[in-house]
Write an enzyme that holds these catalytic residues in place. Structure first.
Site, PDB file in Angstrom:
ATOM      1  N   GLU A 250      30.309  43.018  35.261  1.00 38.72           N
ATOM      2  CA  GLU A 250      31.556  42.294  35.249  1.00 38.72           C
ATOM      3  C   GLU A 250      32.041  41.920  36.661  1.00 38.72           C
ATOM      4  O   GLU A 250      31.747  42.369  37.604  1.00 38.72           O
ATOM      5  CB  GLU A 250      32.887  43.411  34.919  1.00 38.72           C
ATOM      6  CG  GLU A 250      33.907  42.809  34.911  1.00 38.72           C
ATOM      7  CD  GLU A 250      35.266  43.818  35.254  1.00 38.72           C
ATOM      8  OE1 GLU A 250      35.143  45.070  34.684  1.00 38.72           O
ATOM      9  OE2 GLU A 250      36.264  43.477  35.812  1.00 38.72           O
ATOM     10  N   CYS A 287      40.600  43.088  39.211  1.00 40.81           N
ATOM     11  CA  CYS A 287      39.710  41.904  38.503  1.00 40.81           C
ATOM     12  C   CYS A 287      40.831  41.159  37.562  1.00 40.81           C
ATOM     13  O   CYS A 287      40.332  40.028  36.900  1.00 40.81           O
ATOM     14  CB  CYS A 287      38.420  42.439  37.629  1.00 40.81           C
ATOM     15  SG  CYS A 287      39.059  44.101  36.792  1.00 40.81           S
TER      16      CYS A 287
END
Ligand code: NAP
Length: 514
Positions: A250, A287
């Site tokens: 990620e 994020c």
């Protein structure tokens, strides 16, 4: 060459005195071999035994009490309240996988019994289920020292799948990693897990991280961090090894927010307040932080920009995780501010000497956004770019040039959401989670969640790193043909001792096979 690593406290502005020895070549070799040796015995543990292990990890983490919270606070500057919440979330994740194991049906047991009399050819007895992929290498994230680190989602889902785990401890929170790693090892011992089922190693990413990724005994990688490091690992894992392995990285996401005109005319101020909170939450070190806002060039957008800038200017500066992240934030913010056709709405003062971030808001047009890919670079910190569009067609075109994202949010009245569904369809192509009339920060740990998305948000858009589905990343289907009952895994035998749901000759059932 350095023999030890130390974490830096941005709260205190100094290195924390405790030093952590870098793993020697011998220690790395022993650890990897132990993980490889643990693969089969760990895979043979029943789901119930693995569930007990995960629950014991959660208990051991809670047993660490305030020492853990204080250590992490000093290492990361994250407030105690946030850390307390994240610790709870980490334990919830561990228990979620324990429940999944106790339920058992996650393993996708499918049984097609033999048809000896079938014409023109008989059919063999075929039985399939998910089995662990093998030792998994986990890179903890700097911004989630518990939930995406040593015993975070990647580790929990890999252990649940039956894979031994080696963690490359993040340099930002070495003391935290050590405490949590010891908790995991205590849990492993208490619940009778094999030696080598878990280890945490200290070293740099470019040396230790790369060495582990290149080791043929490692079978998958879980990573959260920068695009650069994620892609370096992806390249090693898929191109530099004899055997390529899956990488679940990620990396970079700027989480676009579409602001439709009707709702802006009605509630620009309220949306600005909500977005200011989301942009500045956790000092923008999430994020899912909203780094990109699309709106039409009208009066409502102008007052929205003023409201948002005012709200962001009122946010108190806050300390960032580590000096590198702080320096990168200021450098990236400056670069954006100096980009042609970018207007500064709020730049904030430079408090990098204190390792503190001040929020920022910049503006550009859809035409310039589409012409300049550098405007899609993730700025890790409380900074957002407002992209003003001439009309909705231009907004749609701008979305179509966007890279893959973890999330996409749309603010609109019910009527305009329906009327402009084509914009939402375009957004869906780019994201893992579509959010209506809310901000992207805050990731629920639940069955339906998707925390993933098309590249470069992740290296594999087919998966999620949060929620029960994440377990599948570390499992692969194995089919047993005409296998004697005694040799079959418990979950595929005729007697359904575990009481799981199975697909037997095309019918879902918990019954024994006749
Ligand atoms: P990072 O620099 O990507 O580091 C993450 C991990 O990867 C660390 O353990 C690091 O080890 C290791 N690593 C670094 N380079 C490597 C390489 N070439 N090969 C193998 N491993 C390598 O991330 P970070 O320190 O957490 O934060 C830095 C930046 O990452 C942020 O400024 C932000 O832009 C981004 N970030 C994004 C997210 C997100 O979810 N989108 C989350 C966190 C960070 P070393 O510490 O030894 O380098």
């Amino acid at each position: 060459m350095a023999t030890h690593l130390q974490s830096f406290s941005t709260l205190k502005g100094t290195y924390i005195p405790t030093t952590f020895p870098i793993a020697s070549a011998e220690e790395v070799e022993q650890t990897v071999q132990a993980a490889a040796d643990a693969s089969i015995p760990f895979s043979k543990k029943t789901f119930i035994e693995r569930a007990a292990f995960l629950e014991a990890i959660a208990e051991e983490i809670m047993e660490l009490g305030d020492v853990l919270l204080a250590t992490t606070h000093e290492e990361t500057a994250l407030p105690i309240a946030r850390l307390t919440g994240e610790r709870g979330r980490t334990c919830t994740q561990l228990k979620l996988y324990a429940n999944l194991l106790r339920n058992g049906s996650w393993c996708d047991a499918v049984i097609d019994t033999a048809m000896p009399n079938r014409q023109p050819l008989p059919r063999a007895d075929l039985r399939r289920m998910l089995q662990p992929i093998g030792p998994v290498l986990v890179f903890g994230a700097s911004n989630f020292p518990y939930a995406y680190s040593t015993a975070g989602g990647d580790t929990a889902s890999a252990l649940a799948a039956g894979c031994p785990v080696i963690v490359k401890a993040h340099e930002s929170h070495l003391g935290t990693s050590e405490l949590v790693a010891k908790a995991v090892l205590r849990a492993a011992e208490k619940t009778g897990m094999p030696n080598g089922v878990f280890a945490s190693l200290v070293g740099t990413g470019v040396v230790l991280g790369q060495q582990l990724a290149a080791d043929e005994r490692m079978q998958a990688i879980g990573f959260t961090g920068s695009y650069k490091a994620g892609m370096a690992l992806y390249s090693t894992a898929t191109q530099k090894r004899k055997t390529p392995i899956p990488v679940y990285a990620e990396m970079s996401s700027i989480n676009p927010v579409i602001l439709l005109p009707e709702v802006m005319a009605q509630s620009a101020a309220a949306i600005a307040t909500a977005l200011a909170g989301s942009i500045s939450l956790g000092v923008g070190q999430f994020c899912t932080s909203p780094g990109l806002l699309f709106a039409l060039n009208d009066q409502a957008t102008q007052s929205f920009a003023t409201e948002l800038a005012t709200a962001l200017a009122n946010v108190s500066p806050a300390t960032m995780l580590n000096p590198q992240i702080c320096n990168t934030y200021y450098a990236d913010k400056k670069a954006l501010a100096h980009t042609n056709n970018v207007k500064i709405i709020l730049e904030g003062s430079d408090l990098s000497e204190l390792f503190q971030a001040t929020p920022a808001l910049m503006q550009t047009t859809a035409v310039h956004f589409m012409a300049n890919p550098s405007l899609q670079k993730e700025i890790f910190g409380p900074c957002s770019l407002l992209v003003v569009c001439k009309n909705l067609d231009e907004l749609k075109a701008a979305i179509s040039t966007m890279e893959g994202q973890l999330t996409g949010s749309v603010f609109g009245t019910t009527e305009e959401l329906i009327a402009y569904q084509y914009l939402i369809d375009g957004l869906q192509q780019k994201v893992g989670r579509l959010i209506f009339n809310n901000v992207p920060t805050g990731v629920e740990v639940c069955n339906a969640i998707v925390h993933g998305g098309p590249f470069p948000a992740t290296t594999d858009a087919r998966t999620t790193s949060v929620g029960p589905e994440a377990i599948r990343r570390f499992a692969r289907p194995v089919c047993y043909q005409d296998c004697p009952q005694a040799l079959l895994p418990l979950y595929l035998r005729n007697h359904n001792e575990a009481g799981i749901v199975r697909l037997v000759n095309g019918i879902q059932t918990m019954d024994d096979v006749e």
